[in-house]
Design a protein around this motif. Structure first.
Motif, mmCIF file in Angstrom:
data_model
loop_
_atom_site.group_PDB
_atom_site.id
_atom_site.type_symbol
_atom_site.label_atom_id
_atom_site.label_comp_id
_atom_site.label_asym_id
_atom_site.label_seq_id
_atom_site.Cartn_x
_atom_site.Cartn_y
_atom_site.Cartn_z
ATOM 1 N N TYR A 465 0.833 -1.206 0.000
ATOM 2 C CA TYR A 465 0.000 0.000 0.000
ATOM 3 C C TYR A 465 0.868 1.256 0.000
ATOM 4 O O TYR A 465 0.596 2.220 -0.695
ATOM 5 C CB TYR A 465 -0.925 -0.030 1.231
ATOM 6 N N LEU A 466 1.947 1.191 0.776
ATOM 7 C CA LEU A 466 2.852 2.327 0.870
ATOM 8 C C LEU A 466 3.453 2.654 -0.499
ATOM 9 O O LEU A 466 3.509 3.818 -0.915
ATOM 10 C CB LEU A 466 3.974 2.002 1.879
ATOM 11 N N ILE A 467 3.885 1.618 -1.196
ATOM 12 C CA ILE A 467 4.518 1.837 -2.503
ATOM 13 C C ILE A 467 3.517 2.477 -3.469
ATOM 14 O O ILE A 467 3.840 3.420 -4.202
ATOM 15 C CB ILE A 467 5.088 0.505 -3.052
ATOM 16 N N LYS A 468 2.267 2.002 -3.385
ATOM 17 C CA LYS A 468 1.224 2.557 -4.262
ATOM 18 C C LYS A 468 0.962 4.035 -3.934
ATOM 19 O O LYS A 468 0.926 4.892 -4.809
ATOM 20 C CB LYS A 468 -0.047 1.736 -4.062
ATOM 21 N N LYS A 469 0.830 4.307 -2.635
ATOM 22 C CA LYS A 469 0.533 5.678 -2.201
ATOM 23 C C LYS A 469 1.679 6.633 -2.541
ATOM 24 O O LYS A 469 1.469 7.782 -2.939
ATOM 25 C CB LYS A 469 0.310 5.707 -0.681
ATOM 26 N N ALA A 470 2.909 6.124 -2.398
ATOM 27 C CA ALA A 470 4.084 6.943 -2.674
ATOM 28 C C ALA A 470 4.139 7.287 -4.159
ATOM 29 O O ALA A 470 4.439 8.422 -4.540
ATOM 30 C CB ALA A 470 5.345 6.206 -2.239
ATOM 31 N N ALA A 471 3.787 6.291 -4.991
ATOM 32 C CA ALA A 471 3.797 6.514 -6.441
ATOM 33 C C ALA A 471 2.836 7.642 -6.806
ATOM 34 O O ALA A 471 3.136 8.462 -7.684
ATOM 35 C CB ALA A 471 3.422 5.216 -7.157
ATOM 36 N N GLU A 472 1.702 7.698 -6.091
ATOM 37 C CA GLU A 472 0.718 8.750 -6.375
ATOM 38 C C GLU A 472 1.284 10.156 -6.191
ATOM 39 O O GLU A 472 0.823 11.105 -6.792
ATOM 40 C CB GLU A 472 -0.505 8.590 -5.454
ATOM 41 N N ILE A 473 2.256 10.282 -5.279
ATOM 42 C CA ILE A 473 2.854 11.610 -5.109
ATOM 43 C C ILE A 473 4.256 11.669 -5.735
ATOM 44 O O ILE A 473 5.105 12.487 -5.359
ATOM 45 C CB ILE A 473 2.880 12.062 -3.624
ATOM 46 N N GLY A 474 4.465 10.763 -6.658
ATOM 47 C CA GLY A 474 5.690 10.815 -7.465
ATOM 48 C C GLY A 474 6.940 10.298 -6.765
ATOM 49 O O GLY A 474 8.049 10.716 -7.103
ATOM 50 N N LEU A 475 6.798 9.404 -5.814
ATOM 51 C CA LEU A 475 7.982 8.860 -5.135
ATOM 52 C C LEU A 475 8.177 7.394 -5.507
ATOM 53 O O LEU A 475 7.214 6.641 -5.623
ATOM 54 C CB LEU A 475 7.823 8.965 -3.617
#
Ligand code: ATP
Ligand code: MG
Length: 480
Positions: A465-475
């Motif tokens: 979930y963290l990886i997905k959420k981070a991708a949403e803010i460009g990380l």
């Protein structure tokens, strides 16, 4: 007092400690008596085996205490208060306190007494109530004799709280005694003698010269008695409540608009406090009960078509708690925060039980209440004071559903003592971030997802979930 009760009294002073005191007093040429609460509770047959014992000495209390303690065991630690002429030590579960007999007179604007040495009689004269002035002689020529100058025995029998002297004098010497009268009436389930109560009403204003430290000791004892409501009603009637706890006093009353009245929140609050069963550690839960609706007067509104509302009283109330605790000199630590939290959350289980209970609402409640969830549920059950039996049953049934759900969800998701499955440092490392807003956002997202049931409370799910959420803010995770 006849011969047979004389013998009876001997059984209250049969412990070896009393004969040691008697022998030591005899050798020193002083007189000693057991006085106050121990004598009262013995005669009442109230748990006296482990209670504190007060000894009054016609002479130096400190010297006798030292002598007695040495005799019991040379190692006993004695605490001496030179200024008060008292000394105490512990033995076999009792605290034994020795004090020299005193004669006191108080100046009118302070409770600092001018103290002189006195006789037993002087000492009994300055006691607060007839039932607290009873003394038992520990002297050779009268061992076991009850000395009862104010007919305290009769008041014990009739269950009456009455001052030994003219009440106005007793109360003006130390206004705290007004509060003590109510505390003893509540604790012992006694009545206050009408002339004594009338005098409390007349002198109520004078409680303002007494420190909150002393007032709070009595309030806590009222809250820990079987039926605190009795004490609070007396506090109300005497006007003492208005002075020492106006916030609770203000709960009293019913306002009517267009024939619609709300319930009397003072009476309701007292019932809730009574409903919390007394366990040794329930003082703070009872404080929470006393304060749970404290902001109702402040938030009260009449809305046409709806009736009376107290919107947000739980939050406004919880914000009032620190101010009240501070003024009352109650602890400002975890105990205050516990009361504050219960006040803030006290409607949550009710709201939960009225709607269909969703898992995520239960998880949020568990998360917010943490280890205090059981106490919160107790407060909520105590809060049901409707006279309508059907309604009460319905509420209790709903609560048992909530309780069951709480257990199920806690077993499954472990959110009661929520520890994030991924901590901030790990997030910083993974994405090569600096501590700051992004880290907070990602941590919060994981927590929210778990509470909402989007992901289970475990490491692997949280990582995805963290990886997905981070991708949403460009990380993107950095390779290390
Ligand atoms: P408890 O079980 O609550 O300790 P107690 O009677 O021992 O009951 P204390 O407050 O310990 O109450 O006081 C011991 C005794 O000292 C009382 O029984 C009373 O005789 C006397 N006393 C205490 N405070 C006062 C006071 N403010 N004015 C007069 N007498 C007092
Ligand atoms: Mg005591």
């Amino acid at each position: 007092m006849n011969k047979s009760s004389y013998l009876d009294i001997n059984r209250f002073i049969s412990d070896r400690i009393f004969s040691i005191i008697a022998d030591s007093a005899y050798e020193s040429g002083v007189e000693a008596y057991v006085i106050g609460g121990y004598v009262r509770d013995c005669l009442l047959g109230r748990d006296y085996e482990k209670r504190d014992i007060d000894i009054v000495v016609d002479g130096s209390g400190i010297e006798l205490a030292i002598k007695v303690a040495r005799r019991i065991s040379p190692g006993i630690k004695i605490t001496v208060y030179k200024n008060f002429g008292t000394a105490m030590f512990r033995t076999k579960g009792h605290i034994i306190e020795f004090v020299g007999a005193r004669k006191e007179s108080y100046s009118s604007n302070s409770r600092k007494p001018v103290v002189e040495n006195g006789t037993l009689e002087d000492d009994q004269n300055r006691r607060d109530f007839t039932i607290n002035a009873l003394a038992i002689s520990l002297n050779r020529n009268s061992y076991g004799k009850l000395i009862d100058p104010f007919n305290g025995i009769k008041d014990l029998d009739k269950r009456i709280i009455r001052t030994p002297l003219e009440p106005g004098k007793t109360f003006s010497d130390d206004p705290l005694r007004m509060l003590r009268a109510i505390r003893f009436a509540c604790q012992l389930e006694f009545d206050i003698h009408p002339a004594t109560f009338k005098s409390i009403k007349n002198n109520a204003e004078r409680i303002s010269i007494v420190s909150y430290e002393r007032i709070t000791i009595e309030l806590n004892k009222i809250l820990l008695s079987n039926k605190p409501s009795e004490g609070f009603r007396l506090l109300y009637e005497s006007s003492l409540l208005k002075i020492i706890l106006p916030e609770v006093y203000n709960l009293k009353g019913v306002e009517m608009i267009e024939k619609h009245g709300h319930k009397d929140n003072f009476e309701h609050t007292l019932q809730v406090v009574d409903n919390i069963s007394i366990k040794s550690d329930s003082l703070w839960l009872r404080w929470a009960a006393l304060l749970h609706d404290i902001a109702k007067p402040k938030t009260k509104k009449y809305i046409e078509g709806t009736g009376w509302t107290f919107h947000g009283h739980e939050y406004v109330g919880s914000r009032m708690v620190p101010g009240i605790f501070k003024r009352l000199k109650l602890p400002m630590d975890d105990r205050m925060r516990y009361v504050q939290k219960l006040v803030a959350l006290h409607l949550r289980p009710i709201i939960l039980s009225q709607e269909s209970v969703t898992d995520s609402a239960v998880r949020r409640l568990l998360f917010d209440a943490g280890d205090d969830i059981d106490d919160l549920m107790m407060l909520c059950e105590a809060d049901i004071t409707s006279k309508n039996e059907k309604k009460v049953k319905q509420h209790l049934r709903n609560f048992s559903i909530v309780r069951q759900k709480l257990t199920e969800i806690e077993e499954k998701d472990h959110v009661r003592n929520f520890q994030p499955p991924i901590d901030g440092n790990k997030i910083i490392q993974m994405f090569d971030l600096k501590p700051g807003r992004q880290v907070g956002y990602l941590k919060e997202s994981i927590k929210e997802a778990i509470l909402d049931g989007i992901i289970p409370n475990d490491h692997e799910a949280a990582m995805d979930y963290l990886i997905k959420k981070a991708a949403e803010i460009g990380l993107k995770p950095v390779d290390k």
